[in-house]
Scaffold this active site. Structure first.
Site, PDB file in Angstrom:
ATOM      1  N   GLU A   1      11.732  32.693  13.724  1.00  0.00           N
ATOM      2  CA  GLU A   1      10.498  32.924  13.570  1.00  0.00           C
ATOM      3  C   GLU A   1       9.757  31.942  14.826  1.00  0.00           C
ATOM      4  OE1 GLU A   1       6.458  33.045  10.882  1.00  0.00           O
ATOM      5  OE2 GLU A   1       8.251  32.043  10.151  1.00  0.00           O
TER       6      GLU A   1
ATOM      7  N   LYS B   1      11.163  37.182  13.269  1.00  0.00           N
ATOM      8  CA  LYS B   1       9.871  37.444  12.782  1.00  0.00           C
ATOM      9  C   LYS B   1       9.088  36.826  13.830  1.00  0.00           C
ATOM     10  CE  LYS B   1       6.661  36.145   8.976  1.00  0.00           C
ATOM     11  NZ  LYS B   1       6.754  35.687   7.484  1.00  0.00           N
TER      12      LYS B   1
END
Length: 297
Positions: free
Chosen positions: A175, A212
């Site tokens: 992420e 993400k």
């Protein structure tokens, strides 16, 4: 790695709930829920309150595997129980795949980015995650400016740790968030995509990851990542966008599904009746699900 859960995350219709606010963000999460800081006296009581909040969310009939593929947990949530079962087991029994946030927060900004703080106990955390039947992990960095060296440092750090997570037979969610308020957000995203592609192409034959990412400014800017054979799934964080705007942006991007936090639970409050609480959560789940499945991979 649980192959049934892997297939669900890779091919299932729905989204991933982010219930992993931790440390310094916990008081704000509780305040948004309607529990002020004077309602608890110490950190233990604070975490008791936040577990009560998450338990109410997880046990709600609205929090259902028909529309929710997985849920990302905070470490203390993983170690606590919901209705007599460890949280990961409870979720798995509902058909929802459990993930664990493993990062320890952000370092100070340098070269336009915030790297992750050192994760000194990563090996022990991964061992415990396997004990608790966790499927995968998540770790967050933040990109503020289109600094080439800074973005490469973020992606390098993310993939270095992802390889350790894969070696522990867990699925890493990489992420590298781009700040939605960045004055050069689109340029940050272009550089980020290129650096992620480079690192994806360097993975071993049997290695795959999840990503993400912030919903991009340019529609389908991450399509090459969505379609990459080394990527199981690309999920999108709401990043501070209100739910309606986040859903609208998400719908425009092929193959992206949601992994929202505040946009998911922003309308549920401690003082609501169960009926009102469940309906508010159901409304959020329905709208995020619709935005996640309107365009298939």
């Amino acid at each position: 790695m649980n192959q049934q859960q892997l297939d669900r995350i890779k091919n299932g219709k729905g989204f991933i709930a982010a219930l992993d606010q931790s440390g310094g963000s916990t008081p704000k999460a509780l305040a948004d829920y309607g529990i002020p800081e004077d309602a608890y006296n110490n950190e233990d009581e604070m975490f008791d309150k936040v577990h009560e909040m998450r338990t109410r969310i997880i046990t709600s009939p609205a929090f259902d595997s028909e529309k929710i593929l997985g849920a990302i947990l905070f470490e203390k949530t993983m170690d606590r129980k919901v209705e007599g079962k460890y949280t990961g087991d409870y979720l798995a029994d509902k058909g929802i795949v459990p993930f664990l946030k493993v990062d320890k927060g952000l370092a100070d900004k340098e070269n336009g980015v915030q790297l992750m703080k050192p994760i000194n106990d990563l090996d022990e955390t991964l061992r415990r995650a396997n004990e608790r039947k966790i499927f995968g992990t998540k770790m967050r960095s933040v990109i503020h400016d289109p600094d080439e060296s800074g973005i490469e440092a973020v992606v390098q750090q993310q993939f270095d740790i992802a390889k350790r997570i894969l070696a522990s037979d867990l699925m890493p969610i990489v992420e590298p968030e781009v700040n939605i308020h960045s004055e050069e957000k689109e340029k940050c995203e272009e550089l980020l995509r290129n650096h992620i592609l480079k690192h994806l192409n360097e993975l071993e034959e049997d290695q795959q990851v999840m990503l993400k990412l912030t919903i991009p400014t340019k529609t389908n800017a991450y399509k090459e990542l969505v379609d990459h054979p080394k990527v199981i799934r690309v999920v999108a964080l709401s990043g501070g966008y209100e739910r309606e705007e986040a859903n609208e942006k998400l719908t425009a991007n092929d193959g992206l599904i949601a992994s929202f936090s505040r946009a998911l639970v922003g309308d549920v409050y401690a003082d609501q009746s169960d009926e009102t609480f469940d309906q508010a959560l159901q409304n959020a789940v329905d709208s995020i699900y619709a935005a996640s499945v309107q365009k298939g991979r």
